[in-house]
Design an enzyme around this catalytic site. Sequence first.
Site, short mmCIF file in Angstrom:
data_model
loop_
_atom_site.label_atom_id
_atom_site.label_comp_id
_atom_site.label_asym_id
_atom_site.label_seq_id
_atom_site.Cartn_x
_atom_site.Cartn_y
_atom_site.Cartn_z
N SER A 178 20.73 67.60 -29.96
CA SER A 178 19.96 66.41 -30.35
C SER A 178 19.35 66.67 -31.71
O SER A 178 19.02 67.83 -32.04
CB SER A 178 18.84 66.14 -29.34
OG SER A 178 17.94 65.15 -29.85
N TYR A 235 11.52 69.44 -24.84
CA TYR A 235 12.91 68.93 -24.99
C TYR A 235 13.47 69.40 -26.34
O TYR A 235 14.61 69.88 -26.42
CB TYR A 235 12.90 67.41 -24.89
CG TYR A 235 14.24 66.75 -25.14
CD1 TYR A 235 15.25 66.83 -24.18
CD2 TYR A 235 14.50 66.05 -26.31
CE1 TYR A 235 16.49 66.22 -24.39
CE2 TYR A 235 15.72 65.44 -26.54
CZ TYR A 235 16.71 65.53 -25.58
OH TYR A 235 17.94 64.94 -25.80
P1 NDP Z 1 21.76 59.75 -19.30
O1 NDP Z 1 20.45 60.03 -18.65
O2 NDP Z 1 22.15 58.36 -19.58
O3 NDP Z 1 22.94 60.49 -18.48
C1 NDP Z 1 22.74 61.84 -18.13
C2 NDP Z 1 24.01 62.40 -17.55
O4 NDP Z 1 23.77 63.78 -17.26
C3 NDP Z 1 24.39 61.75 -16.24
O5 NDP Z 1 25.80 61.78 -16.13
C4 NDP Z 1 23.73 62.66 -15.20
O6 NDP Z 1 24.38 62.67 -13.93
C5 NDP Z 1 23.93 64.01 -15.87
N1 NDP Z 1 22.96 64.99 -15.42
C6 NDP Z 1 21.61 64.93 -15.48
N2 NDP Z 1 21.05 66.00 -14.90
C7 NDP Z 1 22.08 66.76 -14.47
C8 NDP Z 1 22.17 67.96 -13.75
N3 NDP Z 1 21.08 68.63 -13.32
N4 NDP Z 1 23.40 68.44 -13.44
C9 NDP Z 1 24.52 67.78 -13.81
N5 NDP Z 1 24.51 66.63 -14.49
C10 NDP Z 1 23.30 66.11 -14.80
O7 NDP Z 1 21.69 60.59 -20.67
P2 NDP Z 1 22.41 60.36 -22.08
O8 NDP Z 1 23.79 59.92 -21.90
O9 NDP Z 1 21.50 59.60 -22.96
O10 NDP Z 1 22.39 61.87 -22.64
C11 NDP Z 1 23.52 62.73 -22.61
C12 NDP Z 1 23.22 63.93 -23.49
O11 NDP Z 1 22.90 63.49 -24.82
C13 NDP Z 1 22.01 64.75 -23.04
O12 NDP Z 1 22.27 66.13 -23.26
C14 NDP Z 1 20.90 64.27 -23.96
O13 NDP Z 1 19.89 65.23 -24.11
C15 NDP Z 1 21.68 64.04 -25.24
N6 NDP Z 1 21.03 63.14 -26.17
C16 NDP Z 1 20.79 61.83 -25.86
C17 NDP Z 1 20.18 61.01 -26.79
C18 NDP Z 1 19.89 59.57 -26.53
O14 NDP Z 1 19.19 58.95 -27.36
N7 NDP Z 1 20.39 58.97 -25.45
C19 NDP Z 1 19.76 61.52 -28.12
C20 NDP Z 1 20.06 62.90 -28.32
C21 NDP Z 1 20.68 63.67 -27.40
P3 NDP Z 1 23.95 61.56 -12.77
O15 NDP Z 1 24.55 60.26 -13.20
O16 NDP Z 1 24.57 62.10 -11.52
O17 NDP Z 1 22.46 61.55 -12.73
#
Ligand code: NDP
Length: 244
Positions: free
Chosen positions: A140, A153
């Site tokens: 990020s 974070y």
């Molecule tokens: P979402 O919350 O929309 O989706 C998160 C995803 O990660 C889901 O598929 C969820 O699974 C999975 N997940 C969460 N916890 C776990 C766990 N303990 N084990 C396995 N899978 C897990 O997040 P985003 O799509 O927004 O984010 C994806 C990545 O991008 C992250 O690493 C985030 O930090 C990063 N990011 C996002 C930004 C943003 O603005 N959105 C900005 C910068 C970085 P389930 O559906 O089963 O809960």
Amino acid sequence: MSLQGKKALVTGGSRGIGAAIARRLAAEGATVAITFAGNKAAADATVAAIEAAGGTAFAFQADAADPASQRAGVDQAAAALGAIDILVHNAGVAEFSTVSEDTDETYERQFGVNVKGLHVGTRAALPHLNDGGRIILIGSISGEMAFPATAVYSATKAAVAALARGWAKDLAPRGILVNTVQPGPIDTDMNPADSEFAGQLLQAIPLGRYGRVEEIAGAVAFLAGPDASYITGTTLNIDGGTAA
Ligand code: NDP
């Protein structure tokens, strides 16, 4: 179809950025396995979307914060795929709290998924990862700049980029390229573009809008593909200029 015949594992592929990455890698010809934490319906929907488009996909429940579960998920994915060419560590969690509000639990949860999960997952994947493969970490821009009430974070995402730089050197002898994609604000369940936080954040984004999940997936497809053959140990910000 730059990834024809490749086998990809995307953690956290049920929703948001991870689901878009899974769909894009599949559209480029890769067979894709995804992991998810608890949202089986969303994981099944990602698999169904890939299959409807003519691709092949598998989904496995694996809690990235639980080493035994994470290892089992990687092993199941590798067995289904036959091997791994592309490993995308996307699963992540973010919690808003200031240092006065942080607890041991908020710290452990974020470091557990965002850092330990990808350390365990990479070690589990290495025996299955083909030489010349790719590891792409979703960090990020928070890893290099501060936003309100997200210091822990941010620290996890700084660690992600540091792991990628180190692994790039460790794995270069095998021709495995390791890079970090650092999204800026992207409209997902984690960071909805219609939230109060988003309203404040918009002024800090030079392009004046949130990013789309497909814009991150495109960068991942590039780093996974043949045009990125001399890129390793770097970070790529996809953020509308926010961290510039
Ligand atoms: P979402 O919350 O929309 O989706 C998160 C995803 O990660 C889901 O598929 C969820 O699974 C999975 N997940 C969460 N916890 C776990 C766990 N303990 N084990 C396995 N899978 C897990 O997040 P985003 O799509 O927004 O984010 C994806 C990545 O991008 C992250 O690493 C985030 O930090 C990063 N990011 C996002 C930004 C943003 O603005 N959105 C900005 C910068 C970085 P389930 O559906 O089963 O809960």
